[in-house]
Design a protein around this motif. Structure first.
Motif, PDB file in Angstrom:
ATOM      1  N   SER A   1     -13.236  -6.436 -12.038  1.00  0.00           N
ATOM      2  CA  SER A   1     -14.028  -6.561 -13.255  1.00  0.00           C
ATOM      3  C   SER A   1     -13.906  -5.356 -14.181  1.00  0.00           C
ATOM      4  CB  SER A   1     -15.505  -6.784 -12.895  1.00  0.00           C
ATOM      5  OG  SER A   1     -15.985  -5.739 -12.069  1.00  0.00           O
ATOM      6  N   ALA A   2     -13.942  -4.154 -13.635  1.00  0.00           N
ATOM      7  CA  ALA A   2     -13.872  -2.945 -14.460  1.00  0.00           C
ATOM      8  C   ALA A   2     -12.428  -2.453 -14.554  1.00  0.00           C
ATOM      9  CB  ALA A   2     -14.759  -1.862 -13.879  1.00  0.00           C
ATOM     10  N   PRO A   3     -12.025  -1.914 -15.717  1.00  0.00           N
ATOM     11  CA  PRO A   3     -10.652  -1.421 -15.859  1.00  0.00           C
ATOM     12  C   PRO A   3     -10.414  -0.168 -15.014  1.00  0.00           C
ATOM     13  CG  PRO A   3     -11.947  -0.844 -17.798  1.00  0.00           C
ATOM     14  CD  PRO A   3     -12.804  -1.750 -16.966  1.00  0.00           C
ATOM     15  N   LEU A   4      -9.212  -0.063 -14.510  1.00  0.00           N
ATOM     16  CA  LEU A   4      -8.831   1.116 -13.733  1.00  0.00           C
ATOM     17  C   LEU A   4      -8.372   2.220 -14.673  1.00  0.00           C
ATOM     18  CD1 LEU A   4      -6.828  -0.675 -10.890  1.00  0.00           C
ATOM     19  CD2 LEU A   4      -9.101   0.380 -10.717  1.00  0.00           C
ATOM     20  N   PRO A   5      -8.466   3.479 -14.257  1.00  0.00           N
ATOM     21  CA  PRO A   5      -8.061   4.588 -15.139  1.00  0.00           C
ATOM     22  C   PRO A   5      -6.560   4.593 -15.403  1.00  0.00           C
ATOM     23  CG  PRO A   5      -8.553   5.389 -12.930  1.00  0.00           C
ATOM     24  CD  PRO A   5      -8.988   3.957 -12.961  1.00  0.00           C
ATOM     25  N   GLN A   6      -6.175   5.181 -16.517  1.00  0.00           N
ATOM     26  CA  GLN A   6      -4.759   5.360 -16.827  1.00  0.00           C
ATOM     27  C   GLN A   6      -4.157   6.338 -15.816  1.00  0.00           C
ATOM     28  OE1 GLN A   6      -2.799   3.981 -19.380  1.00  0.00           O
ATOM     29  NE2 GLN A   6      -4.543   2.602 -19.683  1.00  0.00           N
ATOM     30  N   VAL A   7      -2.985   6.014 -15.307  1.00  0.00           N
ATOM     31  CA  VAL A   7      -2.314   6.876 -14.335  1.00  0.00           C
ATOM     32  C   VAL A   7      -0.844   7.013 -14.705  1.00  0.00           C
ATOM     33  CG1 VAL A   7      -3.878   6.311 -12.420  1.00  0.00           C
ATOM     34  CG2 VAL A   7      -1.842   4.902 -12.816  1.00  0.00           C
ATOM     35  N   ARG A   8      -0.194   8.031 -14.134  1.00  0.00           N
ATOM     36  CA  ARG A   8       1.248   8.185 -14.310  1.00  0.00           C
ATOM     37  C   ARG A   8       2.039   7.468 -13.222  1.00  0.00           C
ATOM     38  NH1 ARG A   8       2.276  13.003 -13.105  1.00  0.00           N
ATOM     39  NH2 ARG A   8       0.156  13.770 -12.702  1.00  0.00           N
ATOM     40  N   GLY A   9       1.335   7.103 -12.156  1.00  0.00           N
ATOM     41  CA  GLY A   9       1.954   6.307 -11.102  1.00  0.00           C
ATOM     42  C   GLY A   9       1.964   4.842 -11.475  1.00  0.00           C
ATOM     43  N   THR A  10       1.936   3.961 -10.481  1.00  0.00           N
ATOM     44  CA  THR A  10       2.039   2.526 -10.764  1.00  0.00           C
ATOM     45  C   THR A  10       0.918   1.743 -10.093  1.00  0.00           C
ATOM     46  OG1 THR A  10       3.477   2.128  -8.839  1.00  0.00           O
ATOM     47  CG2 THR A  10       4.549   2.669 -10.931  1.00  0.00           C
ATOM     48  N   TYR A  11       0.492   0.669 -10.778  1.00  0.00           N
ATOM     49  CA  TYR A  11      -0.409  -0.325 -10.210  1.00  0.00           C
ATOM     50  C   TYR A  11       0.379  -1.614  -9.993  1.00  0.00           C
ATOM     51  CZ  TYR A  11      -4.498   2.424 -11.786  1.00  0.00           C
ATOM     52  OH  TYR A  11      -5.452   3.408 -11.982  1.00  0.00           O
ATOM     53  N   GLN A  12       0.161  -2.259  -8.879  1.00  0.00           N
ATOM     54  CA  GLN A  12       0.755  -3.574  -8.618  1.00  0.00           C
ATOM     55  C   GLN A  12      -0.373  -4.494  -8.181  1.00  0.00           C
ATOM     56  OE1 GLN A  12       3.921  -3.586  -5.733  1.00  0.00           O
ATOM     57  NE2 GLN A  12       4.150  -5.808  -5.758  1.00  0.00           N
ATOM     58  N   PHE A  13      -0.567  -5.583  -8.909  1.00  0.00           N
ATOM     59  CA  PHE A  13      -1.674  -6.493  -8.635  1.00  0.00           C
ATOM     60  C   PHE A  13      -1.208  -7.632  -7.729  1.00  0.00           C
ATOM     61  CE2 PHE A  13      -2.708  -4.170 -12.404  1.00  0.00           C
ATOM     62  CZ  PHE A  13      -4.078  -3.980 -12.341  1.00  0.00           C
ATOM     63  N   GLY A  14      -2.045  -7.980  -6.742  1.00  0.00           N
ATOM     64  CA  GLY A  14      -1.689  -9.033  -5.803  1.00  0.00           C
ATOM     65  C   GLY A  14      -0.466  -8.676  -4.975  1.00  0.00           C
ATOM     66  N   ALA A  15      -0.376  -7.437  -4.544  1.00  0.00           N
ATOM     67  CA  ALA A  15       0.817  -6.947  -3.840  1.00  0.00           C
ATOM     68  C   ALA A  15       0.826  -7.400  -2.383  1.00  0.00           C
ATOM     69  CB  ALA A  15       0.871  -5.423  -3.908  1.00  0.00           C
ATOM     70  N   ALA A  16       1.918  -8.034  -1.971  1.00  0.00           N
ATOM     71  CA  ALA A  16       2.075  -8.440  -0.575  1.00  0.00           C
ATOM     72  C   ALA A  16       2.184  -7.201   0.308  1.00  0.00           C
ATOM     73  CB  ALA A  16       3.303  -9.320  -0.421  1.00  0.00           C
ATOM     74  N   LEU A  17       1.434  -7.188   1.393  1.00  0.00           N
ATOM     75  CA  LEU A  17       1.432  -6.027   2.283  1.00  0.00           C
ATOM     76  C   LEU A  17       2.178  -6.267   3.592  1.00  0.00           C
ATOM     77  CD1 LEU A  17      -2.272  -4.815   1.870  1.00  0.00           C
ATOM     78  CD2 LEU A  17      -0.217  -3.861   0.802  1.00  0.00           C
ATOM     79  N   LYS A  18       2.472  -7.520   3.922  1.00  0.00           N
ATOM     80  CA  LYS A  18       3.049  -7.792   5.237  1.00  0.00           C
ATOM     81  C   LYS A  18       4.393  -7.104   5.442  1.00  0.00           C
ATOM     82  CE  LYS A  18       4.425 -11.855   6.352  1.00  0.00           C
ATOM     83  NZ  LYS A  18       4.412 -13.313   6.614  1.00  0.00           N
ATOM     84  N   ASP A  19       5.130  -6.897   4.348  1.00  0.00           N
ATOM     85  CA  ASP A  19       6.423  -6.217   4.481  1.00  0.00           C
ATOM     86  C   ASP A  19       6.281  -4.691   4.506  1.00  0.00           C
ATOM     87  OD1 ASP A  19       7.816  -8.599   4.582  1.00  0.00           O
ATOM     88  OD2 ASP A  19       8.122  -8.686   2.414  1.00  0.00           O
ATOM     89  N   LEU A  20       5.053  -4.198   4.338  1.00  0.00           N
ATOM     90  CA  LEU A  20       4.816  -2.759   4.344  1.00  0.00           C
ATOM     91  C   LEU A  20       4.200  -2.290   5.656  1.00  0.00           C
ATOM     92  CD1 LEU A  20       3.361  -2.185   0.744  1.00  0.00           C
ATOM     93  CD2 LEU A  20       5.748  -2.077   1.493  1.00  0.00           C
ATOM     94  N   VAL A  21       3.886  -3.224   6.556  1.00  0.00           N
ATOM     95  CA  VAL A  21       3.278  -2.858   7.840  1.00  0.00           C
ATOM     96  C   VAL A  21       4.178  -3.331   8.966  1.00  0.00           C
ATOM     97  CG1 VAL A  21       0.945  -2.889   6.905  1.00  0.00           C
ATOM     98  CG2 VAL A  21       1.871  -4.961   7.935  1.00  0.00           C
ATOM     99  N   TRP A  22       4.154  -2.626  10.077  1.00  0.00           N
ATOM    100  CA  TRP A  22       5.101  -2.885  11.172  1.00  0.00           C
ATOM    101  C   TRP A  22       4.856  -4.215  11.868  1.00  0.00           C
ATOM    102  CZ3 TRP A  22       6.973   1.938  14.281  1.00  0.00           C
ATOM    103  CH2 TRP A  22       7.475   2.887  13.378  1.00  0.00           C
ATOM    104  N   PHE A  23       3.622  -4.736  11.817  1.00  0.00           N
ATOM    105  CA  PHE A  23       3.357  -6.034  12.427  1.00  0.00           C
ATOM    106  C   PHE A  23       3.993  -7.179  11.641  1.00  0.00           C
ATOM    107  CE2 PHE A  23      -0.469  -4.567  14.981  1.00  0.00           C
ATOM    108  CZ  PHE A  23       0.004  -5.038  16.197  1.00  0.00           C
ATOM    109  N   ARG A  24       4.319  -6.924  10.369  1.00  0.00           N
ATOM    110  CA  ARG A  24       4.873  -7.959   9.489  1.00  0.00           C
ATOM    111  C   ARG A  24       3.944  -9.172   9.436  1.00  0.00           C
ATOM    112  NH1 ARG A  24       7.296  -4.056   8.202  1.00  0.00           N
ATOM    113  NH2 ARG A  24       9.545  -3.803   7.989  1.00  0.00           N
ATOM    114  N   ALA A  25       2.667  -8.897   9.244  1.00  0.00           N
ATOM    115  CA  ALA A  25       1.655  -9.943   9.152  1.00  0.00           C
ATOM    116  C   ALA A  25       0.542  -9.453   8.241  1.00  0.00           C
ATOM    117  CB  ALA A  25       1.101 -10.284  10.536  1.00  0.00           C
TER     118      ALA A  25
END
Length: 299
Positions: free
Chosen positions: A2-26
């Protein structure tokens, strides 16, 4: 969100899949995945984020189970910029995103002993600090000098060993602290001798653990005076399955994803193991793997 996130120099990714970032792959997705550009960017994010936004920190997901309903709020994952490793005498300064194995190899090349155990610890320095990671009789606290962290208000803290409050597989640092780097110290030895010990530990790990499997590492903490794997084996759980989740037949304290296990199946298997161990030994096993997010279907 609902509230806007602050401006950053890094990156935001919305709805990012996490299963490929964890060793369980789930597991499910992150509502928002934030990768800060550097420590100042991380501090600015915390200082400017809307009140009440849930924050979850993940590393390379080696000791993490993301539930199928995903993680609400902002998930922070430190990028490669936080992975630098530098040597000064017998001290090693490592970014929180540096792989534990990379830090061990850097120390070995510099002829610094005491870091060998890190070669067998999956994950990053940030996670190792949070849980006082260790194996084969050594722990992070044995080589620790100091760590730097950013708190939930964006303030920087330099933490001593006393501040860390290390105990078995845990530190006493507040949950909203995000480690950004740490300094460790070993003792001098011939690089070849250090590498030999390190490779011996790695060879032992490859024989006794399900290397290459989709797993989260050791599932349960060793209770005082006992070994979790032995309690699990004595409870008849070796090879036990729920769906595509299985108790490893190589090492009983590892749960593995045979292919398409859901996070719910993996967690249910862990709870069934806990139930059987309690029934046979009277001991309540404590999860070592961190479980985050909401179950599938929850909101």
């Amino acid at each position: 969100m609902s509230a806007p996130l602050p401006q950053v120099r890094g990156t935001y990714q919305f709805g990012a899949a996490l299963k490929d970032l964890v060793w369980f792959r789930a597991g499910g997705v992150a509502e928002v995945l934030f990768r800060p550009a550097d420590a100042d960017d991380l501090a600015a994010f915390f200082a400017g984020k809307p009140a009440g936004v849930p924050i979850t920190i993940i590393g390379v997901g080696s000791n993490l189970l993301v539930r199928d309903g995903g993680i609400p709020g902002v998930v922070i994952r430190l990028p490669a910029a936080f992975g630098k490793v530098e040597v000064d005498g017998l001290r090693v300064r490592a970014g929180a995103a540096a792989l534990d194995s990379a830090v061990a190899r850097k120390a070995a090349d510099a002829g610094i002993a005491g870091f060998e155990f890190l070669r067998g610890v999956p994950g990053t320095i940030g996670g190792a600090l949070r849980m006082n990671a260790g194996c084969y009789g050594s722990e992070v606290k044995d080589i620790f000098v100091e760590a730097t962290a950013i708190d939930g208000q964006g303030k920087k803290h330099v933490l001593s060993a006393a501040d860390m409050g290390f105990v078995y597989r845990k530190s006493g640092v507040p949950k909203d602290f995000v480690f950004v780097e740490a300094v460790f110290e070993g003792h001098g030895d011939e690089p070849a001798a250090v590498r030999t010990r390190m490779e011996e530990l790695l060879a032992r790990r490859e024989i006794t653990q399900p290397i290459g499997a989709k797993t989260g590492g050791s599932t349960f903490k060793n209770p005082p005076g006992a070994h979790a794997w032995k309690l699990i084996e004595d409870a008849g759980c070796r090879g036990l399955k729920i769906g595509d989740a299985m108790v490893s037949d190589v090492h009983c304290n590892f749960l593995i994803n045979l292919g398409n296990a859901t996070a719910a199946e993996i967690e249910a298997l862990g709870e069934e193991v806990r139930r059987r161990v309690k029934e046979t030994s009277g001991i309540d096993l404590e999860w070592e793997i961190k479980r985050v997010g909401v179950a599938g279907g929850e909101s």
